[in-house]
Design an enzyme around this catalytic site. Sequence first.
Site, PDB file in Angstrom:
ATOM      1  N   LYS A 199      10.261  63.757   5.806  1.00 56.62           N
ATOM      2  CA  LYS A 199      11.499  63.088   6.250  1.00 56.62           C
ATOM      3  C   LYS A 199      12.221  64.062   7.188  1.00 56.62           C
ATOM      4  CE  LYS A 199      12.129  61.648   1.324  1.00 56.62           C
ATOM      5  NZ  LYS A 199      11.100  60.722   1.015  1.00 56.62           N
ATOM      6  N   TRP A 230       4.092  55.139  -4.088  1.00 57.22           N
ATOM      7  CA  TRP A 230       5.518  55.513  -4.072  1.00 57.22           C
ATOM      8  C   TRP A 230       6.036  55.655  -2.637  1.00 57.22           C
ATOM      9  CZ3 TRP A 230       9.267  54.952  -7.259  1.00 57.22           C
ATOM     10  CH2 TRP A 230      10.389  55.767  -7.253  1.00 57.22           C
ATOM     11  N   HIS A 233      -0.696  61.902  -3.422  1.00 58.72           N
ATOM     12  CA  HIS A 233       0.355  62.519  -2.625  1.00 58.72           C
ATOM     13  C   HIS A 233       0.054  64.008  -2.423  1.00 58.72           C
ATOM     14  CE1 HIS A 233       4.467  62.477  -1.198  1.00 58.72           C
ATOM     15  NE2 HIS A 233       4.848  63.426  -2.040  1.00 58.72           N
ATOM     16  N   SER A 250       6.309  64.943   2.599  1.00 60.58           N
ATOM     17  CA  SER A 250       7.196  64.305   1.626  1.00 60.58           C
ATOM     18  C   SER A 250       8.664  64.464   2.014  1.00 60.58           C
ATOM     19  CB  SER A 250       6.889  64.875   0.241  1.00 60.58           C
ATOM     20  OG  SER A 250       7.154  63.890  -0.709  1.00 60.58           O
TER      21      SER A 250
END
Length: 434
Positions: free
Chosen positions: A274, A361, A415, A270
């Site tokens: 990144k 998302w 997720h 998540s």
Amino acid sequence: MSILNKAFALIAAVIISNVVFAQGERDPHFDPVAIPEYTLPDPLTANDGTKITTAEQWKAVRRPEIYKMFSEGVYGVMPPKFETMTFTVENVKADACGGKATRKEVVINFNGQPDGVKARLLIYVPNNRAEGKKAPAFLGMNFRGNHTVTLEDDVTMTDAWVPNEPKEGRVNHKSTEKSRGKYQEHWRWPIEQIIDRGYAPCTLFMGEVAPDSPNEYLKGVAKLFPKKEVKDGSEWRAISMWAWALSCALDYLQTDPDIDGTKVAVIGHSRLGKTALWAGASDERFALVISNESGCGGAALYRRPVGERLGFMKKHFPHWFCDNLFKYADRENDLPFDMHELIALQAPRPVYVASASLDIWCDPKGEFLSACNAEPAYKLFYDNPLGDDVNPPKMPAIDTSVGGIIHYHVRTGKHGLLPWDWDKYMNFADKYMK
Ligand code: GCU
């Protein structure tokens, strides 16, 4: 799209937008059904229009150009590391995890001064190794403190700022004994699973580097640097600080007698996915790069208006990215780059991008296409970087690990970074890091 798919997409959109974010915050671009045409920038056209056709041109010309766009336009420019940085090994336990591993904590003092900013790197080296053989490693940050990712009760508890969650033992922005081992199920570091596969899990707490809050993030390593007088929107923010610290941690790992410093994979989930991608792009010593559901600002393509968008990020996470990125809120199609070029920056190293089926998302398809569209850069190094079983734009079957040196999966479910995902990452790493 079939009626069934449309219904699924709509239900997923409604569930996620209502559960994760308050009513009224729903992004207008949330509907995965409506995706206008877009054209991705060509990673192989240099700024002066030259076509890049060789690996040498890529390394000398195009890679630095793309890196500069991401550095000045997305995450913010990292300052150099301190030559005075020190590492102190503490709290060594030779028979951790029932004798399977040697645990150590390494205090990284980023500028080496007595009052400097410090972070602890938690390492488990598998004991079951051939004589003299160093262990390959996975390095990544954790969300809530080293003491939350392990059930060992003598791992140092962080005293850095943490988000409050009394049920999990975090009150007044401090960790309490109750927070030990309470790592969130979905953000998991399955320490023993990793050790059993012969890898050393190495992790440090993001909050010791830059607390994850718009009001607090400057209270970590940022304190060590003078404030820039001229602000041009490229000042580094938390993701760059985290990636910078991962590179410092790699500096240590390359000196550790038990770790093979040439075989360190960087991994993150998540917001930390990144971070892993940015760390991999910034420090080419990372041997392999893994993005687990990194979504917007990670692997997902900005030009696909699905899931999280820049306007939402600007409002909720202004401390992650530099100001230059937020100038493109609501006009993502004008960006001079897209995230396939961040994946391309990992070339020629193995890269694994992964999504979860219900994680709209993060835009699973946007993550997949990003990985696929990094192919031209990898083709300068390999004949068939995507392998034979990937046929973009068609998504691969769920729960199947596909690809070549560029790898991808979409796992069933929500997720999270689960043992199933780790299993696939270690299968992939077995090919390149053993
Ligand atoms: C939020 C945010 C994402 C981020 C995620 C996480 O959902 O919108 O960009 O990836 O938090 O880090 O868990």
